[in-house]
Motif scaffolding. Sequence first.
Motif, PDB file in Angstrom:
ATOM      1  N   GLY A 118       0.817  -1.210   0.000  1.00 40.46           N
ATOM      2  CA  GLY A 118       0.000   0.000   0.000  1.00 40.46           C
ATOM      3  C   GLY A 118       0.848   1.255   0.000  1.00 40.46           C
ATOM      4  N   THR A 119       0.671   2.091   1.014  1.00 36.88           N
ATOM      5  CA  THR A 119       1.380   3.370   1.055  1.00 36.88           C
ATOM      6  C   THR A 119       2.822   3.248   1.532  1.00 36.88           C
ATOM      7  N   VAL A 120       3.196   2.099   2.081  1.00 35.24           N
ATOM      8  CA  VAL A 120       4.559   1.913   2.589  1.00 35.24           C
ATOM      9  C   VAL A 120       5.199   0.719   1.885  1.00 35.24           C
ATOM     10  N   VAL A 121       5.958   1.012   0.845  1.00 36.05           N
ATOM     11  CA  VAL A 121       6.696  -0.017   0.107  1.00 36.05           C
ATOM     12  C   VAL A 121       8.091   0.509  -0.175  1.00 36.05           C
ATOM     13  N   ARG A 122       9.094  -0.278   0.152  1.00 36.86           N
ATOM     14  CA  ARG A 122      10.484   0.123  -0.065  1.00 36.86           C
ATOM     15  C   ARG A 122      11.112  -0.643  -1.221  1.00 36.86           C
ATOM     16  N   VAL A 123      10.804  -1.925  -1.305  1.00 39.11           N
ATOM     17  CA  VAL A 123      11.415  -2.805  -2.300  1.00 39.11           C
ATOM     18  C   VAL A 123      10.580  -2.870  -3.571  1.00 39.11           C
ATOM     19  N   SER A 124       9.291  -3.154  -3.426  1.00 38.39           N
ATOM     20  CA  SER A 124       8.450  -3.375  -4.607  1.00 38.39           C
ATOM     21  C   SER A 124       8.185  -2.097  -5.386  1.00 38.39           C
ATOM     22  N   ALA A 125       8.614  -0.949  -4.852  1.00 37.18           N
ATOM     23  CA  ALA A 125       8.528   0.296  -5.621  1.00 37.18           C
ATOM     24  C   ALA A 125       9.500   0.290  -6.802  1.00 37.18           C
ATOM     25  N   ASN A 126      10.496  -0.597  -6.740  1.00 33.79           N
ATOM     26  CA  ASN A 126      11.476  -0.732  -7.818  1.00 33.79           C
ATOM     27  C   ASN A 126      11.004  -1.826  -8.779  1.00 33.79           C
ATOM     28  N   PRO A 127      10.650  -1.482 -10.022  1.00 34.90           N
ATOM     29  CA  PRO A 127      10.147  -2.490 -10.961  1.00 34.90           C
ATOM     30  C   PRO A 127      11.170  -3.556 -11.333  1.00 34.90           C
ATOM     31  N   ASN A 128      12.442  -3.313 -11.029  1.00 34.21           N
ATOM     32  CA  ASN A 128      13.451  -4.353 -11.254  1.00 34.21           C
ATOM     33  C   ASN A 128      13.337  -5.488 -10.239  1.00 34.21           C
ATOM     34  N   LEU A 129      12.680  -5.205  -9.119  1.00 36.00           N
ATOM     35  CA  LEU A 129      12.626  -6.172  -8.020  1.00 36.00           C
ATOM     36  C   LEU A 129      11.264  -6.839  -7.880  1.00 36.00           C
ATOM     37  N   ALA A 130      10.222  -6.196  -8.349  1.00 34.55           N
ATOM     38  CA  ALA A 130       8.874  -6.755  -8.280  1.00 34.55           C
ATOM     39  C   ALA A 130       8.072  -6.226  -9.466  1.00 34.55           C
ATOM     40  N   PRO A 131       7.157  -7.020 -10.008  1.00 31.75           N
ATOM     41  CA  PRO A 131       6.405  -6.588 -11.181  1.00 31.75           C
ATOM     42  C   PRO A 131       5.521  -5.384 -10.931  1.00 31.75           C
ATOM     43  N   GLU A 132       5.079  -5.196  -9.677  1.00 25.47           N
ATOM     44  CA  GLU A 132       4.277  -4.030  -9.308  1.00 25.47           C
ATOM     45  C   GLU A 132       4.380  -3.813  -7.804  1.00 25.47           C
ATOM     46  N   LYS A 133       4.019  -2.614  -7.380  1.00 27.36           N
ATOM     47  CA  LYS A 133       4.029  -2.344  -5.952  1.00 27.36           C
ATOM     48  C   LYS A 133       3.010  -3.240  -5.255  1.00 27.36           C
TER      49      LYS A 133
END
Length: 366
Positions: A118-133
């Motif tokens: 939701g409003t607190v994402v550190r890793v999944s904000a990077n599309p290289n690390l996760a397909p979406e937040k």
Amino acid sequence: MRRLISILTAAFICLSLVSCGTGSNDNNVVKKTVDVSETNSESLMDSMTLEEKVGQILFVRCPESENMQKLMEKKPGGILMFQRDFDSLTKEQVIEKIEGFQSSVRIPLIIGVDEEGGTVVRVSANPNLAPEKYKSPQQIYKEGGMEAVIDNAREKSELLLSLGINMNLAPVADVSTNPDNYIYKRSFGQGYEETADFISQAVTAMRKTGISCVLKHFPGYGEVTGDSHKGSVYNEKSADAIRETDFLPFKAGIDAGASCVLVSHNIVNSLDSENPASLSPAIHEILRNELGFKGVIMTDDIAMGAVADVENVYVKAVNAGNDLLITTDYETAYNQILSAVQNGEISEKTLDEAVCHVLRLKNLVS
């Protein structure tokens, strides 16, 4: 498991190390062989200098790369990473970065993030690390029910572990059903019993993956509108009501084996009208004795506005009963605590108990 977890697998359980007491709620996820050959099989605690012990109770916001060596000289207990620390990096680069952190210390680090969704994402904000937040648990629950929420908790944990991150500062155990409240979007958005069920299942799922979890923000943010990042927040709920409602998700998480509990900076007048919860011995006593928590207690970020003007804030945090202190200003934290131990303002027993909880979480003492 994943690459870093293989590196961190330890032979420590076979060593004769100091006991920190009986019973444990932790996951023992930070595992790495530490060079204690100079101790001749004596306890790790006995081999540590006062300076190393002070460092172990600091959970430091990851500094800019040029300042990392200076931080490592303080031998911190952990590094808390934020979105900027992952920006534009590939998975391989993140792994290499974290392995670099771990290889530079004698005692392994807690590597933590806030990946709530939701409003607190550190890793999944990077599309290289996760397909979406990642979506928030509240949103996932509305779309797919509890099964989808728990699947997501498991998926997030596996992603973090694959990068070398061994602690997620989640799940949020605060209860809010009012969209006007500050914590609402980060909460499960359901009632006390429903939230307790979510917390119990989420903690169980996270533990099974092998990641350490953090219940937050004890004793419950409550139905307040203020934001302790900006200034003081007051909870006027009665002590009986807090025990009957707000404590339920925390107790459920503790019973499920949560590793850590994060304490808020809110002032809960019915429990301690003089101190923010994070600096309140009375509230820490409740967490230990009433709720039976035996794991690591940590402060919320001491850079937050609610405690920004508190004199000797790090000393008060240790004496209140915290084991880990989240800080950006690690120089001030380190020097303030070290000086306080040397002059007797913090007893060596208090420091040792905090260090022992941290090392037990790291699976370095029994």
